[in-house]
Design an enzyme around this catalytic site. Sequence first.
Site, PDB file in Angstrom:
ATOM      1  N   SER A  24       0.529  -1.202  -0.385  1.00 58.50           N
ATOM      2  CA  SER A  24       0.375   0.218  -0.174  1.00 58.50           C
ATOM      3  C   SER A  24       0.539   1.312  -0.253  1.00 58.50           C
ATOM      4  O   SER A  24       0.557   2.287  -0.388  1.00 58.50           O
ATOM      5  CB  SER A  24      -1.097   0.410   1.423  1.00 58.50           C
ATOM      6  OG  SER A  24       0.021  -0.441   2.319  1.00 58.50           O
ATOM      7  N   HIS A  35      -2.780  -3.228  -6.603  1.00 59.41           N
ATOM      8  CA  HIS A  35      -3.453  -2.857  -4.816  1.00 59.41           C
ATOM      9  C   HIS A  35      -4.779  -2.767  -4.947  1.00 59.41           C
ATOM     10  O   HIS A  35      -5.744  -2.273  -5.639  1.00 59.41           O
ATOM     11  CB  HIS A  35      -2.981  -0.874  -4.793  1.00 59.41           C
ATOM     12  CG  HIS A  35      -3.396  -0.896  -3.354  1.00 59.41           C
ATOM     13  ND1 HIS A  35      -3.968   0.633  -3.234  1.00 59.41           N
ATOM     14  CD2 HIS A  35      -2.909  -1.611  -2.327  1.00 59.41           C
ATOM     15  CE1 HIS A  35      -3.403   0.685  -1.679  1.00 59.41           C
ATOM     16  NE2 HIS A  35      -3.342  -0.133  -1.770  1.00 59.41           N
ATOM     17  N   GLU A  93      -6.194  -0.611  -8.460  1.00 54.51           N
ATOM     18  CA  GLU A  93      -5.161   0.247  -8.776  1.00 54.51           C
ATOM     19  C   GLU A  93      -4.099  -1.147  -9.436  1.00 54.51           C
ATOM     20  O   GLU A  93      -3.244  -1.706  -8.902  1.00 54.51           O
ATOM     21  CB  GLU A  93      -4.803   0.530  -7.881  1.00 54.51           C
ATOM     22  CG  GLU A  93      -5.690   1.870  -7.178  1.00 54.51           C
ATOM     23  CD  GLU A  93      -5.343   2.960  -6.035  1.00 54.51           C
ATOM     24  OE1 GLU A  93      -5.395   4.030  -5.944  1.00 54.51           O
ATOM     25  OE2 GLU A  93      -4.025   2.545  -5.472  1.00 54.51           O
ATOM     26  N   ASN A 136      -4.282   5.272  -1.938  1.00 56.32           N
ATOM     27  CA  ASN A 136      -3.666   5.588  -0.181  1.00 56.32           C
ATOM     28  C   ASN A 136      -3.210   7.659  -0.812  1.00 56.32           C
ATOM     29  O   ASN A 136      -2.729   8.310   0.465  1.00 56.32           O
ATOM     30  CB  ASN A 136      -2.546   5.128  -0.596  1.00 56.32           C
ATOM     31  CG  ASN A 136      -3.219   3.693   0.509  1.00 56.32           C
ATOM     32  OD1 ASN A 136      -4.556   4.537   0.925  1.00 56.32           O
ATOM     33  ND2 ASN A 136      -2.791   2.874   0.348  1.00 56.32           N
TER      34      ASN A 136
HETATM   35  N1  3HC Z   1     -16.778 -10.165   2.542  1.00 54.67           N
HETATM   36  C1  3HC Z   1     -18.278 -10.179   1.677  1.00 54.67           C
HETATM   37  N2  3HC Z   1     -18.951  -9.177   2.035  1.00 54.67           N
HETATM   38  C2  3HC Z   1     -18.756  -8.496   2.895  1.00 54.67           C
HETATM   39  C3  3HC Z   1     -17.998  -7.823   3.999  1.00 54.67           C
HETATM   40  C4  3HC Z   1     -16.621  -9.471   3.437  1.00 54.67           C
HETATM   41  N3  3HC Z   1     -15.674  -9.175   4.295  1.00 54.67           N
HETATM   42  N4  3HC Z   1     -17.646  -7.353   4.381  1.00 54.67           N
HETATM   43  C5  3HC Z   1     -18.685  -6.485   4.202  1.00 54.67           C
HETATM   44  N5  3HC Z   1     -19.298  -7.348   3.300  1.00 54.67           N
HETATM   45  C6  3HC Z   1     -21.013  -6.810   2.779  1.00 54.67           C
HETATM   46  C7  3HC Z   1     -22.311  -7.254   3.846  1.00 54.67           C
HETATM   47  O1  3HC Z   1     -22.308  -8.898   3.456  1.00 54.67           O
HETATM   48  C8  3HC Z   1     -23.234  -5.996   3.254  1.00 54.67           C
HETATM   49  O2  3HC Z   1     -23.616  -6.660   1.828  1.00 54.67           O
HETATM   50  P1  3HC Z   1     -25.140  -5.500   2.007  1.00 54.67           P
HETATM   51  O3  3HC Z   1     -25.771  -4.721   2.168  1.00 54.67           O
HETATM   52  O4  3HC Z   1     -25.492  -6.675   0.278  1.00 54.67           O
HETATM   53  O5  3HC Z   1     -25.940  -6.243   2.835  1.00 54.67           O
HETATM   54  C9  3HC Z   1     -22.188  -4.891   2.519  1.00 54.67           C
HETATM   55  O6  3HC Z   1     -21.022  -5.352   2.287  1.00 54.67           O
HETATM   56  C10 3HC Z   1     -21.716  -3.619   4.031  1.00 54.67           C
HETATM   57  O7  3HC Z   1     -21.325  -4.498   5.036  1.00 54.67           O
HETATM   58  P2  3HC Z   1     -21.714  -4.193   6.307  1.00 54.67           P
HETATM   59  O8  3HC Z   1     -23.758  -4.330   6.237  1.00 54.67           O
HETATM   60  O9  3HC Z   1     -22.026  -4.919   7.357  1.00 54.67           O
HETATM   61  O10 3HC Z   1     -21.483  -2.731   6.596  1.00 54.67           O
HETATM   62  P3  3HC Z   1     -21.779  -1.764   6.001  1.00 54.67           P
HETATM   63  O11 3HC Z   1     -22.454  -0.938   5.677  1.00 54.67           O
HETATM   64  O12 3HC Z   1     -21.238  -0.359   7.282  1.00 54.67           O
HETATM   65  O13 3HC Z   1     -20.143  -1.188   5.006  1.00 54.67           O
HETATM   66  C11 3HC Z   1     -18.170  -1.389   4.353  1.00 54.67           C
HETATM   67  C12 3HC Z   1     -18.916  -1.522   5.629  1.00 54.67           C
HETATM   68  C13 3HC Z   1     -17.809  -1.606   3.703  1.00 54.67           C
HETATM   69  C14 3HC Z   1     -16.632  -1.723   5.051  1.00 54.67           C
HETATM   70  C15 3HC Z   1     -17.988   0.124   4.421  1.00 54.67           C
HETATM   71  O14 3HC Z   1     -18.749   1.389   5.937  1.00 54.67           O
HETATM   72  C16 3HC Z   1     -17.251   1.047   3.322  1.00 54.67           C
HETATM   73  O15 3HC Z   1     -17.182   0.898   2.270  1.00 54.67           O
HETATM   74  N6  3HC Z   1     -16.124   1.332   4.117  1.00 54.67           N
HETATM   75  C17 3HC Z   1     -14.588   1.969   3.487  1.00 54.67           C
HETATM   76  C18 3HC Z   1     -14.235   1.063   3.658  1.00 54.67           C
HETATM   77  C19 3HC Z   1     -12.732   1.590   2.772  1.00 54.67           C
HETATM   78  O16 3HC Z   1     -12.931   2.815   2.905  1.00 54.67           O
HETATM   79  N7  3HC Z   1     -11.298   0.894   2.061  1.00 54.67           N
HETATM   80  C20 3HC Z   1     -10.520   1.367   1.958  1.00 54.67           C
HETATM   81  C21 3HC Z   1      -9.338   1.539   3.346  1.00 54.67           C
HETATM   82  S1  3HC Z   1      -8.316   1.462   2.245  1.00 54.67           S
HETATM   83  C22 3HC Z   1      -7.689  -0.036   2.134  1.00 54.67           C
HETATM   84  O17 3HC Z   1      -7.602  -0.427   2.598  1.00 54.67           O
HETATM   85  C23 3HC Z   1      -5.992   1.085   0.885  1.00 54.67           C
HETATM   86  C24 3HC Z   1      -4.665  -0.534   1.873  1.00 54.67           C
HETATM   87  O18 3HC Z   1      -3.763   0.215   1.184  1.00 54.67           O
HETATM   88  C25 3HC Z   1      -4.666   0.609   3.487  1.00 54.67           C
END
Ligand code: 3HC
Length: 330
Positions: free
Chosen positions: A163, A184, A196, A234
Amino acid sequence: MFPLTRCSRWLLSRQPQVISAAGSVRGPRKLSGSAVAMAPIERVTVIGSGLMGSGIAQVAAQTGHGVQLVDVSQDVLSVASKRIESSLARVAKKKFAEDPQAGVDFVKTTLGRIQFTVDAVEAAKSCDLVIEAIVENVGVKQKLFSELDKAAPSSTIFTSNTSSLSITEIASSTDRRDRFGGLHFFNPVPVMKLLEVIRIDETSDATFDALMKFGKAMKKTTVSCKDTPGFIVNRLLVPYLAEAVRLLERGEASAQDIDTAMKLGAGHPMGPFELLDYVGLDTTKFILEGWSERFPDNPLFKPTEHVNQLVEAGKIGMKSGEGFYSYKKS
Ligand code: 3HC
């Protein structure tokens, strides 16, 4: 056989690059054979079965690829297998709401496409693509890739899911820099739609095209970027998170209000403090420290005292039960 002890160690004709008018990164150096299209990627080896590695393995299997998921021990792999199974069950629940038996079959078939192994070298011998998702340490990654380079077929493409580290530096330990790039992914991998695709100066057109096609086969939306710190997401996200912490440190707003503001005022699914806890404060600290060491004059990369203190206290976010917020069950 790649001995467990060595696995444990990895865990711990030039042309200038041209950016097309459309902005995509295309047409750098072409090495011999780069004009020849590569066979589609069917067999993938994912090294590192943490949150990212197991998510990548899951999505690769869901999209019909044969997967070998590698980690240091059967115990670690068994945790990954359970995590993948439960994530697949979430996908199945939604996809096969009307037909629970089809959901059960989907989980079984998808899991059946994943082989779990502690032998990275053996896995690399029979795959089209290696995706590395191990500890964020350049030396450890270089050592791993240098071992795999000797064993993998010459057609195998190597990629890192780093990352924040330099793909060019990681690739320098191999003799296949034309077949090296970055993939990524974002957490949670089964949910986040973006991938990415990173090309270094030496990445051949054929390699880049194969990676872009693989991204589409994984049903991700692909964007391309040069090997620049943080790539696109990032590079923007980490300074934003650090700036949110600085706002809090100056006592100008509470974490809760900053989170509410960014969710309701900017439409983000999570506020910066929720996201910091989700990504892990240790990860953010590591990224900021690495970048500020490499680019000491860039104020956007300055580490933040508050994050450092929380990490020192073991409060690294959701995975430890506490970060800016507490996740302990009362
Ligand atoms: N596997 C499968 N499905 C999943 C899952 C998983 N691990 N996690 C969540 N889901 C699905 C759920 O089943 C749900 O599906 P549905 O809407 O069809 O029922 C949907 O995703 C939404 O999940 P939740 O209802 O549990 O929770 P939220 O609606 O609060 O969503 C989230 C959770 C998807 C994490 C949302 O909050 C989100 O998009 N957050 C932002 C995450 C983000 O920005 N990620 C990038 C981080 S930076 C990065 O990764 C880069 C690295 O290099 C640091």
